[in-house]
Scaffold this motif. Structure first.
Motif, PDB file in Angstrom:
ATOM      1  N   CYS A 135      -0.921  46.577  45.218  1.00  0.00           N
ATOM      2  CA  CYS A 135      -1.728  45.368  45.021  1.00  0.00           C
ATOM      3  C   CYS A 135      -0.810  44.168  44.801  1.00  0.00           C
ATOM      4  N   GLY A 136      -1.085  43.076  45.500  1.00  0.00           N
ATOM      5  CA  GLY A 136      -0.328  41.855  45.293  1.00  0.00           C
ATOM      6  C   GLY A 136       1.154  42.057  45.530  1.00  0.00           C
ATOM      7  N   PRO A 137       1.999  41.623  44.589  1.00  0.00           N
ATOM      8  CA  PRO A 137       3.444  41.692  44.800  1.00  0.00           C
ATOM      9  C   PRO A 137       4.055  43.063  44.528  1.00  0.00           C
TER      10      PRO A 137
ATOM     11  N   ARG B 120       1.588  57.382  48.858  1.00  0.00           N
ATOM     12  CA  ARG B 120       0.789  56.231  48.406  1.00  0.00           C
ATOM     13  C   ARG B 120      -0.386  56.713  47.558  1.00  0.00           C
ATOM     14  N   SER B 121      -0.086  57.463  46.530  1.00  0.00           N
ATOM     15  CA  SER B 121      -1.126  58.006  45.651  1.00  0.00           C
ATOM     16  C   SER B 121      -1.757  56.907  44.812  1.00  0.00           C
TER      17      SER B 121
ATOM     18  N   ILE C 142     -12.802  50.680  58.436  1.00  0.00           N
ATOM     19  CA  ILE C 142     -13.793  49.744  57.908  1.00  0.00           C
ATOM     20  C   ILE C 142     -13.128  48.745  56.969  1.00  0.00           C
ATOM     21  N   LEU C 143     -12.280  49.225  56.060  1.00  0.00           N
ATOM     22  CA  LEU C 143     -11.600  48.321  55.135  1.00  0.00           C
ATOM     23  C   LEU C 143     -10.606  47.420  55.871  1.00  0.00           C
ATOM     24  N   GLU C 144      -9.912  47.974  56.869  1.00  0.00           N
ATOM     25  CA  GLU C 144      -8.986  47.147  57.644  1.00  0.00           C
ATOM     26  C   GLU C 144      -9.718  46.021  58.361  1.00  0.00           C
ATOM     27  N   ALA C 145     -10.944  46.293  58.806  1.00  0.00           N
ATOM     28  CA  ALA C 145     -11.702  45.297  59.560  1.00  0.00           C
ATOM     29  C   ALA C 145     -12.191  44.152  58.683  1.00  0.00           C
TER      30      ALA C 145
ATOM     31  N   ASN D 125      -1.767  43.420  50.631  1.00  0.00           N
ATOM     32  CA  ASN D 125      -0.620  44.307  50.469  1.00  0.00           C
ATOM     33  C   ASN D 125      -0.751  45.463  51.471  1.00  0.00           C
ATOM     34  N   PRO D 126       0.287  45.783  52.234  1.00  0.00           N
ATOM     35  CA  PRO D 126       0.142  46.803  53.288  1.00  0.00           C
ATOM     36  C   PRO D 126      -0.217  48.192  52.785  1.00  0.00           C
TER      37      PRO D 126
END
Length: 296
Positions: A60-62, A72-73, A163-166, A199-200
């Motif tokens: 999230c964020g920085p 990426r747990s 869906i979230l990416e869109a 954030n990726p």
């Protein structure tokens, strides 16, 4: 904003007040949100003589992973491990953990896994870890709560990531509106959280947080901690539990369904009127005043 590097992460965090002899406060934000949620409460706590830090959760964020190979747990065990890394790097032995939503579950996980490092807890919209224990005992929530948790079912589906990416911005706006009905949030505040969600790793961490034992992103280093959390040992430190009366996702009647039995230390609970899920954003004065009185 400040930044610090731990073994796994580069963590961004906001600071309120100055260090003193008092035990520091760690403000843990929820989902979908970021550390800016604590801006007003943090200032009021600092005015009350406290030193507080508000980290951005992983993804999230920085806050960024240092290695591409790191799982990426989004599990509470991983988030509490991040918190230990942050505290150790900053030289903080013990803290008061103040958490909302995901942050509430992280604070509870810290009390379960590292009780000697938890001075006190303040839980806003306490859910997650304890709800699962209550439900496992056969005490089921209402149909309203099942309905409110629609997004958790969505996150189990293969379509969730696309869906979230869109439209992650649309998702955040929608749930802010539904979870805190009547709250007139500022477009600037919403835009800030949407930027944090760019954030990726945000989507992968979010989906992991809701995928339980079937989570492919689970980090093997957390297996022992996950086993402890599954047993739900008692929380022994003094705890304040605050709920929003109009919370549209964590209905306060259901979130109190037998949870008191997990607290073996002093427990105070209060439902705040005229606010919903994001009560620290909606009524920062009331939340800060309750926290200050509890800490006193």
């Amino acid at each position: 904003m400040k930044n610090i590097s731990t073994e796994d992460l580069d963590i961004g965090y906001d600071v309120y007040g100055t260090p003193s002899e008092r035990v520091p406060l760690i403000l843990l934000h929820g989902f979908p949100d970021d550390a800016s949620a604590w801006r007003e409460v943090g200032r009021l706590l600092a005015a009350g003589g406290h030193y507080a830090i508000a980290p951005y959760v992983r993804g999230c964020g920085p806050t960024a992973f240092k290695a591409e190979t790191s799982p990426r747990s989004g599990r509470a065990s991983a988030r509490s491990r991040d918190l230990i890394g942050l505290m150790d790097t900053l030289g903080i032995e013990k803290a008061v953990f103040i958490g909302q939503d995901w942050g509430a579950a992280t604070a509870q996980a810290m009390a379960f896994l590292n009780p000697l490092r938890a001075e006190q807890l303040v839980i806003l919209n306490g859910h997650g870890l304890l709800n699962m224990g209550v439900f496992a005992q056969g005490r089921l929530p209402s149909w309203e709560t099942f309905h409110a948790g629609w997004y958790q079912w969505l996150f189990q589906s293969p379509a969730a990531k696309s869906i979230l990416e869109a439209d992650r911005a649309g998702f955040i706006r929608f749930v802010w509106t539904k979870w805190s009905p009547g709250w007139r949030f500022s477009e600037a505040d919403l835009a800030g959280v949407v930027r944090s969600a760019q954030n990726p790793d945000w989507i992968d961490v979010v989906l992991s947080a809701y995928r339980g034992q079937e989570d492919p992103a689970a980090d093997g280093r957390d297996s022992n901690a996950d086993a402890v959390l599954a047993q739900l040992p008692p929380i022994t430190c003094p705890t304040l539990n605050l709920q929003g009366a109009n919370d549209g996702v964590d209905l306060h009647v259901d979130t109190q369904l037998g949870q008191e039995g997990y607290y073996h230390g002093p427990l105070a609970s209060e439902v705040l009127d005229e606010c919903g899920h994001f009560l620290h954003r909606e009524r920062p004065d009331a939340v800060a005043n309750r926290i200050l009185a509890f800490l006193a």
